[in-house]
Design an enzyme around this catalytic site. Sequence first.
Site, PDB file in Angstrom:
ATOM      1  CE  LYS A   1      36.457  35.887  35.592  1.00 64.29           C
ATOM      2  NZ  LYS A   1      36.762  36.168  36.773  1.00 64.29           N
TER       3      LYS A   1
ATOM      4  CD  GLN B   1      39.756  34.998  38.797  1.00 64.38           C
ATOM      5  OE1 GLN B   1      39.194  35.496  38.122  1.00 64.38           O
ATOM      6  NE2 GLN B   1      39.232  33.578  38.961  1.00 64.38           N
TER       7      GLN B   1
ATOM      8  CG  ASP C   1      34.834  40.309  40.434  1.00 66.77           C
ATOM      9  OD1 ASP C   1      34.061  39.481  39.752  1.00 66.77           O
ATOM     10  OD2 ASP C   1      35.965  40.045  40.505  1.00 66.77           O
TER      11      ASP C   1
HETATM   12  N1  GUN Z   1      37.141  33.304  41.520  1.00 67.52           N
HETATM   13  C1  GUN Z   1      36.266  32.543  41.403  1.00 67.52           C
HETATM   14  N2  GUN Z   1      35.208  33.180  41.053  1.00 67.52           N
HETATM   15  C2  GUN Z   1      35.676  34.601  40.776  1.00 67.52           C
HETATM   16  C3  GUN Z   1      34.903  35.762  40.352  1.00 67.52           C
HETATM   17  O1  GUN Z   1      33.881  35.852  39.920  1.00 67.52           O
HETATM   18  N3  GUN Z   1      35.593  36.675  40.489  1.00 67.52           N
HETATM   19  C4  GUN Z   1      36.739  36.824  40.748  1.00 67.52           C
HETATM   20  N4  GUN Z   1      37.425  38.197  41.064  1.00 67.52           N
HETATM   21  N5  GUN Z   1      37.443  35.855  41.348  1.00 67.52           N
HETATM   22  C5  GUN Z   1      36.773  34.823  41.276  1.00 67.52           C
END
Ligand code: GUN
Length: 295
Positions: A57, A101, A124
């Site tokens: 990311k 995350q 998100d």
């Molecule tokens: N863990 C797995 N996919 C995601 C996501 O799209 N965002 C976040 N914050 N955690 C994740």
Amino acid sequence: MPVIMAQLIDGVTIAAQIRAEVKDQVAEMKRTLGITPGLATVLVGEDPASATYVRSKHKACEEAGIASFGHVLPKDATQEQVAAVLTELAANPNVHGILMQLPLPKHLNEDPLLALIPQHKDVDGFHPSNLGLLGVKGKPPPFAACTPAGCIELLERTGVSIAGKRAVVLGRSTIVGLPVSLMLLTRDATVTMCHSRTVNLASVVREADIIIAAIGKPLFVTADMVKPGAVVIDVGINRIADPSRKSGSRLVGDVDFDAVAPIASAITPVPGGVGPMTIAMLLKNTLKAAKQSQK
Ligand code: GUN
């Protein structure tokens, strides 16, 4: 029955287009407003998969010209320590989007921490208000969750019309199944959600013009469940044993791609389908957060 060889829905190419569009708009924002969109990530613990996701990311932000701020806390961080970081980021004007995350280490309570991310920085799309608004036609939330938004974007950019279609979503998770169902519904599909308690699941899936598979079961959707000509979006990422590979394993989706591709009219591969779209949509949401911060 005619054999249809499905069109491959290429998530790598479509995600690259979106990332290029975001990059152009970020440059324009810097030029015209002197503002650099900023994303903060919060990673708690050392889970290798989560660390890899967060790294990609940050790399994607860098490529798009978006500033990113990484916060890493130890695996035994307390609820209060994580809360303090989120509260500080919520108040920081250079941070337009915040991403914590998931999953968090088990001793932490996820919901009260997610609630500390203000709705206008929730890139998100996990805030309950943002999730709820997905189901309200004509009142879209500021942010839709990235993976579901990526599924819809793949359909739209492939020219698949959604209105009036029978859509079946496999899986009811709050991060994929539920939000993608709401997004299909507000785009006028007739939506059915299937899950572990669904009776006669195969016959329900067989009615679908559009199938979204998000149950996390490798190769679950078989050819006999798919109506000829259906469009198939595979959200699953599962690692299965494969002695023919040097690594001893390979990635597969929730759909038996080899068996379903000859029947479907269009299908996403795994890898290279929905996966690359998640980060592209995160960048798009971060740009949107920065734009909205100016209003
Ligand atoms: N863990 C797995 N996919 C995601 C996501 O799209 N965002 C976040 N914050 N955690 C994740």
